[in-house]
Design a protein around this motif. Structure first.
Motif, PDB file in Angstrom:
ATOM      1  N   THR A 160      -0.272  77.883  47.213  1.00  0.00           N
ATOM      2  CA  THR A 160       0.499  76.660  47.017  1.00  0.00           C
ATOM      3  C   THR A 160       2.013  76.909  46.968  1.00  0.00           C
ATOM      4  OG1 THR A 160      -0.139  76.886  44.682  1.00  0.00           O
ATOM      5  CG2 THR A 160      -1.245  75.197  45.967  1.00  0.00           C
ATOM      6  N   ALA A 161       2.431  78.139  46.688  1.00  0.00           N
ATOM      7  CA  ALA A 161       3.855  78.457  46.746  1.00  0.00           C
ATOM      8  C   ALA A 161       4.348  78.394  48.185  1.00  0.00           C
ATOM      9  CB  ALA A 161       4.122  79.831  46.144  1.00  0.00           C
ATOM     10  N   VAL A 162       3.522  78.830  49.112  1.00  0.00           N
ATOM     11  CA  VAL A 162       3.869  78.749  50.534  1.00  0.00           C
ATOM     12  C   VAL A 162       3.908  77.286  50.971  1.00  0.00           C
ATOM     13  CG1 VAL A 162       3.096  79.298  52.880  1.00  0.00           C
ATOM     14  CG2 VAL A 162       2.937  81.029  51.074  1.00  0.00           C
ATOM     15  N   ILE A 163       2.920  76.520  50.577  1.00  0.00           N
ATOM     16  CA  ILE A 163       2.857  75.114  50.971  1.00  0.00           C
ATOM     17  C   ILE A 163       4.000  74.315  50.376  1.00  0.00           C
ATOM     18  CG2 ILE A 163       1.481  73.002  50.614  1.00  0.00           C
ATOM     19  CD1 ILE A 163      -0.996  74.717  51.191  1.00  0.00           C
ATOM     20  N   ALA A 164       4.429  74.671  49.180  1.00  0.00           N
ATOM     21  CA  ALA A 164       5.539  73.962  48.530  1.00  0.00           C
ATOM     22  C   ALA A 164       6.850  74.127  49.286  1.00  0.00           C
ATOM     23  CB  ALA A 164       5.702  74.456  47.096  1.00  0.00           C
ATOM     24  N   ARG A 165       6.954  75.181  50.086  1.00  0.00           N
ATOM     25  CA  ARG A 165       8.193  75.419  50.835  1.00  0.00           C
ATOM     26  C   ARG A 165       8.182  74.785  52.219  1.00  0.00           C
ATOM     27  NH1 ARG A 165       7.439  80.617  48.358  1.00  0.00           N
ATOM     28  NH2 ARG A 165       6.568  81.494  50.283  1.00  0.00           N
ATOM     29  N   ALA A 166       7.057  74.195  52.614  1.00  0.00           N
ATOM     30  CA  ALA A 166       6.952  73.574  53.934  1.00  0.00           C
ATOM     31  C   ALA A 166       7.603  72.189  53.928  1.00  0.00           C
ATOM     32  CB  ALA A 166       5.482  73.466  54.335  1.00  0.00           C
ATOM     33  N   PRO A 167       8.024  71.687  55.090  1.00  0.00           N
ATOM     34  CA  PRO A 167       8.587  70.331  55.153  1.00  0.00           C
ATOM     35  C   PRO A 167       7.622  69.299  54.582  1.00  0.00           C
ATOM     36  CG  PRO A 167       9.003  71.501  57.204  1.00  0.00           C
ATOM     37  CD  PRO A 167       8.086  72.371  56.394  1.00  0.00           C
ATOM     38  N   SER A 168       8.153  68.307  53.867  1.00  0.00           N
ATOM     39  CA  SER A 168       7.316  67.341  53.153  1.00  0.00           C
ATOM     40  C   SER A 168       6.466  66.476  54.081  1.00  0.00           C
ATOM     41  CB  SER A 168       8.192  66.445  52.277  1.00  0.00           C
ATOM     42  OG  SER A 168       9.132  65.729  53.064  1.00  0.00           O
TER      43      SER A 168
END
Length: 363
Positions: free
Chosen positions: A151-159
């Motif tokens: 989820t740390a990786v996903i949190a950095r992806a464009p919204s």
């Protein structure tokens, strides 16, 4: 009477920091790891895979961006000596990796870097033509052996990716409910179970309750309880929910839109979200339509064709989508609890577009 059938992914692990532990999670499955990922995704995950070389021997296979028959054949050749096939990135890369693993008889691992669809937890792989239209929906014998969601990786992806995943996930409950009421069939060829309905309903409720908070977290690049909840809903609950609950008109409309070049820039979940509004109108579910419209407005899901990037006449799209649905999506129409006609679908499609434009003051 058809049997009730339920199937699920092997193992699902979610949380921040999993990428740094990738070797520990993959080592039990095999040492030689073929990683299907595009250049951007490999730039994100590659360093962690290189650090894990004491536990595993990773080989990067470049994904060209479209899950076509030609692309899969090329990837199969590159992964022939592997023990495990990892799909990393978005839904198309993961779907390609599923087919590669299946053809080689190897376990498949999903490592999504975005939460835009439920593909990571599904045994379905969608093949596309080189032009970007849906070619074939392949139902594989087994789901991924392991799903790892950092989820740390996903949190950095464009919204936008997370919001699109919400659109895909919201449809899970409404389509499963339609399929159950119609005594239709799920993706396993059986009747939906009560467990499938419970998962699908929880998926929708989780997104509605936590979606706005999760969106705010992604905009900050932070991992919160709301984000964890929505990521699980977008990927696990939606993936298990749609396969076991069944799909109906919302995904039929998505497939019709995906066949049109004018909509290739729109994401899967965005097209499904608009299709869900049409489904509500076809079913006469006015309360559901209003509840969804309010949520769409808060998070930025599309209410009309213009929000999907289309600038032409809606009547033309309605004709082509309805024709596609009644030519290639009859199984999904059969999962609707109401009678669906060609003209009725066109009318609901245009009505949804008009209501959405009116909501945004465009007509």
């Amino acid at each position: 009477m058809a049997n009730r059938i339920f199937g699920s992914v092997g193992w699902y692990i979610q949380g921040p920091g999993l990428l740094e532990e990738i070797g520990r999670h993959l080592k039990p499955l095999g040492r030689r790891i073929a990683v299907v990922a595009d250049e951007v995704v490999w730039g994100i995950i590659g360093p962690a895979f290189d650090k894990a070389r004491g536990d595993i021997d990773p080989q990067h296979l470049m994904f060209a961006g479209e899950n076509t028959r030609e692309e899969v054949a090329c990837l199969v050749d590159g992964a022939s000596d592997s023990d495990v096939v990892v799909g990393a990135g978005g839904g198309k890369a993961l779907d390609a990796a599923k087919l590669v693993a299946y053809r080689l008889g190897k376990p498949m691992v999903s490592f999504p870097t975005i939460a835009s669809t439920d593909a990571p937890a599904s045994r379905i792989s969608i093949l596309y033509t080189p032009e970007g239209a849906v070619d074939e929906i392949v139902v594989l014998p087994e789901p991924p052996r392991l799903v790892l969601v950092d989820t740390a990786v996903i949190a950095r992806a464009p919204s936008r990716f997370l919001v699109a995943g919400m659109g895909d996930g919201l449809s899970t409950w409404f389509e499963a409910k339609a399929c159950y009421q119609a005594k239709g069939k799920n993706k396993h060829g059986g009747r939906p179970t009560l467990a499938a309905l419970a998962i699908a309903e929880r998926c929708c409720r989780t997104i509605l309750e936590n979606g706005l908070g999760a969106l705010e977290a992604v905009k900050r690049g932070s991992v919160t309880d709301a984000l964890e909840a929505v990521v699980e809903a977008n990927i696990l609950l939606s993936g298990v929910g749609f396969e076991n609950g069944g799909v109906a008109l919302a995904h039929a409309i998505n497939n019709g839109l995906s066949a049109l070049p004018e909509f290739h820039s729109a994401m899967h979940g965005e097209k499904v979200a608009f299709g869900l509004l049409v489904q509500c109108l076809v079913e006469g579910a006015e309360r559901d339509y209003k509840r969804l419209k309010q949520f769409y407005t808060k998070v930025g899901l599309p209410l009309h064709l213009g929000a999907l990037g289309y600038e032409g006449q809606p009547e033309d799209v309605a004709d082509r989508v309805a024709s596609h649905v009644f030519t290639r999506e009859l199984d999904k129409i059969a999962n609707e609890p109401v009678s669906v006609t060609l003209e009725g679908l066109k009318e609901a499609f245009l009505h949804a577009d008009s209501l959405g434009r009116r909501e945004e003051g465009l007509e």
